[in-house]
Design a protein around this motif. Structure first.
Motif, PDB file in Angstrom:
ATOM      1  N   UNK A 226       0.980  -1.126  -0.053  1.00  8.40           N
ATOM      2  CA  UNK A 226      -0.023  -0.149  -0.034  1.00  8.40           C
ATOM      3  C   UNK A 226       0.890   1.252   0.047  1.00  8.40           C
ATOM      4  N   UNK A 227       0.538   2.367  -0.660  1.00  7.70           N
ATOM      5  CA  UNK A 227       1.395   3.499  -0.937  1.00  7.70           C
ATOM      6  C   UNK A 227       0.547   4.669  -0.182  1.00  7.70           C
ATOM      7  N   UNK A 228      -0.687   4.624  -0.209  1.00  9.05           N
ATOM      8  CA  UNK A 228      -1.355   5.844   0.543  1.00  9.05           C
ATOM      9  C   UNK A 228      -3.104   5.445   0.539  1.00  9.05           C
ATOM     10  N   UNK A 239       3.283   8.153 -19.721  1.00  5.67           N
ATOM     11  CA  UNK A 239       4.637   8.321 -19.261  1.00  5.67           C
ATOM     12  C   UNK A 239       4.875   7.525 -17.940  1.00  5.67           C
ATOM     13  N   UNK A 240       3.969   7.025 -17.261  1.00  2.00           N
ATOM     14  CA  UNK A 240       4.174   6.343 -15.999  1.00  2.00           C
ATOM     15  C   UNK A 240       4.509   6.899 -14.794  1.00  2.00           C
ATOM     16  N   UNK A 241       4.250   8.432 -14.812  1.00  2.21           N
ATOM     17  CA  UNK A 241       4.810   9.355 -13.992  1.00  2.21           C
ATOM     18  C   UNK A 241       3.415   9.662 -12.891  1.00  2.21           C
ATOM     19  N   UNK A 242       2.394   9.529 -13.233  1.00  5.69           N
ATOM     20  CA  UNK A 242       1.184  10.019 -12.550  1.00  5.69           C
ATOM     21  C   UNK A 242       0.116   9.127 -12.480  1.00  5.69           C
ATOM     22  N   UNK A 243      -1.050   8.914 -11.707  1.00  2.04           N
ATOM     23  CA  UNK A 243      -1.909   8.497 -11.422  1.00  2.04           C
ATOM     24  C   UNK A 243      -3.173   9.140 -11.126  1.00  2.04           C
ATOM     25  N   UNK A 244      -4.200   9.022 -12.119  1.00  5.66           N
ATOM     26  CA  UNK A 244      -5.464   9.740 -11.797  1.00  5.66           C
ATOM     27  C   UNK A 244      -6.408   8.669 -11.293  1.00  5.66           C
ATOM     28  N   UNK A 245      -7.137   9.286 -10.263  1.00  3.10           N
ATOM     29  CA  UNK A 245      -8.036   8.479  -9.583  1.00  3.10           C
ATOM     30  C   UNK A 245      -9.240   9.382  -8.815  1.00  3.10           C
ATOM     31  N   UNK A 246     -10.006   8.401  -8.312  1.00  4.57           N
ATOM     32  CA  UNK A 246     -11.222   9.043  -7.688  1.00  4.57           C
ATOM     33  C   UNK A 246     -11.153   9.324  -6.143  1.00  4.57           C
ATOM     34  N   UNK A 261      -5.236  13.946  -9.440  1.00  3.56           N
ATOM     35  CA  UNK A 261      -4.097  13.292 -10.173  1.00  3.56           C
ATOM     36  C   UNK A 261      -2.877  13.433  -9.026  1.00  3.56           C
ATOM     37  N   UNK A 262      -2.416  12.175  -8.773  1.00  2.00           N
ATOM     38  CA  UNK A 262      -1.059  11.907  -7.930  1.00  2.00           C
ATOM     39  C   UNK A 262       0.099  11.734  -8.640  1.00  2.00           C
ATOM     40  N   UNK A 263       0.943  12.454  -8.066  1.00  2.00           N
ATOM     41  CA  UNK A 263       2.494  12.603  -8.796  1.00  2.00           C
ATOM     42  C   UNK A 263       3.129  11.421  -8.127  1.00  2.00           C
ATOM     43  N   UNK A 264       3.468   9.975  -8.826  1.00  3.90           N
ATOM     44  CA  UNK A 264       4.341   9.186  -8.209  1.00  3.90           C
ATOM     45  C   UNK A 264       5.815   9.604  -7.718  1.00  3.90           C
ATOM     46  N   UNK A 265       6.236  10.730  -8.017  1.00  5.20           N
ATOM     47  CA  UNK A 265       7.679  10.585  -7.435  1.00  5.20           C
ATOM     48  C   UNK A 265       7.681  11.092  -6.050  1.00  5.20           C
TER      49      UNK A 265
END
Length: 329
Positions: A226-228, A239-246, A261-265
């Motif tokens: 789990x990340x968050x 580009x595998x850098x961000x995740x859109x989510x509800x 939108x979540x920045x994975x970095x």
């Protein structure tokens, strides 16, 4: 008595959807209200994935259509599906089968939309995703019958690897780590898988004890961490850098979600310009734009909207009477 029993089971399924508290429940209820085609049909010979454009489910016919772009009208003639997604050399079509209990066909198609594999699973179609290469696919259904669930309702998420032929019909048993420790609970549910370009890393929602988590999974190691919290229906950018989510932002049943939108970095997040409640797994049309379905003005069929992923701009109506958007390049 058999007819009454089947009717009661259908009522219980819908009631359970309302109680589950997440996982794109609105789509399930909405799907039951939509006009359904009289029979499942294959794609017309001339309709393929060869041309780039926005592919989606045409709500009026239940068949897959294509919006080439600009003012060009939509082109119809795809297979009938309740959920659809395409990427690389493959497409995934989820079809609800008639009868009780609810069952779904997960149909894998090639670029000509010819069937190459079919899997029957329990539950109601909900989510469909294909990796960028087209070699790894996932689908989620809502199912009934888990003894731990007071609502007798839960999700089933499968992953199919076409390279190896491996099919995991439910990923509930994947070793899961939350807050640095192995997590065990009888009510673990996964939904909304999205794949990285390496066909190994994936992201998904896991729910347990009333909380949702974004998890990062590893197919080769068969593990997830789990990340968050408070992340549902993730969708990884090209580009595998961000995740859109509800994200759940309210207890108001009419407007509980907001698209983020979540920045994975750095795991920082921001809302997009869409302020309406989005109960969908958004699709990235490119690295800058998100598409998603919202209920239409008639209260029955969905419309597809698009908005910039960086939080600027204004949402725009892209397809009237459409759902399950996905860009094919």
């Amino acid at each position: 008595m058999k007819v009454r029993s089947r009717t009661l089971r259908l009522v219980l399924v819908v009631a359970a959807v309302l109680l589950l508290g997440g996982g794109s429940l609105g789509y399930v209820l909405h799907a039951r209200q939509r006009d359904q085609p009289p029979q499942q049909v294959a794609a017309d010979a001339s309709f393929t994935l060869a041309e780039p454009g926005l592919y989606f489910r045409d709500e009026a016919t239940g068949r897959i259509a294509r919006q080439p772009g600009g003012r060009t009208p939509r082109l119809t003639g795809g297979p009938s599906c309740d959920r659809f997604y395409a990427a690389g050399e493959r497409a995934l079509c989820l079809r609800k089968l008639p009868g009780v209990p609810a069952r779904t066909q997960a149909v894998v198609l090639d670029r000509r939309l010819k069937e190459i594999r079919r899997v029957a699973v329990a539950g109601i179609p909900n989510r469909a995703r294909v990796s960028a290469s087209g070699q790894v696919l996932s689908w989620t259904t809502f199912a009934t019958g888990d003894s731990y669930a007071t609502s007798a309702f839960s999700t089933r998420t499968a992953i199919l690897n076409l390279r190896t032929g491996d099919l995991v019909k439910s990923i509930e048993d994947i070793p899961l780590t939350i807050d640095g420790a192995r997590y065990h609970a009888p009510d673990v549910n996964y939904w909304g898988v999205t794949f990285a370009r390496d066909d190994n890393r994936f992201y998904a929602t896991v729910s347990s004890k009333g909380r949702t988590h974004l998890v990062e999974g590893d197919l080769r190691r068969w593990s997830a961490k789990a990340l968050r919290t408070n992340v549902e229906c993730p969708s990884l950018s090209p580009d595998n850098t961000r995740i859109a989510f509800k994200k759940k932002v309210s207890d108001d049943p009419k407007s509980p979600w907001r698209l983020y939108v979540l920045n994975l970095a750095d795991l920082r997040e921001h809302p997009v310009a869409e302020t309406r409640s989005v109960d969908d797994q958004a699709a990235w049309l490119d690295d800058t734009t998100l598409a998603y379905a919202l209920p239409g003005s008639d209260g029955r069929r969905s419309d597809i909207w698009a908005t910039p992923a960086d939080g600027t701009g204004t949402p725009r109506l892209t397809v009237a009477g459409g759902s399950s958007p996905g860009a094919v390049h």
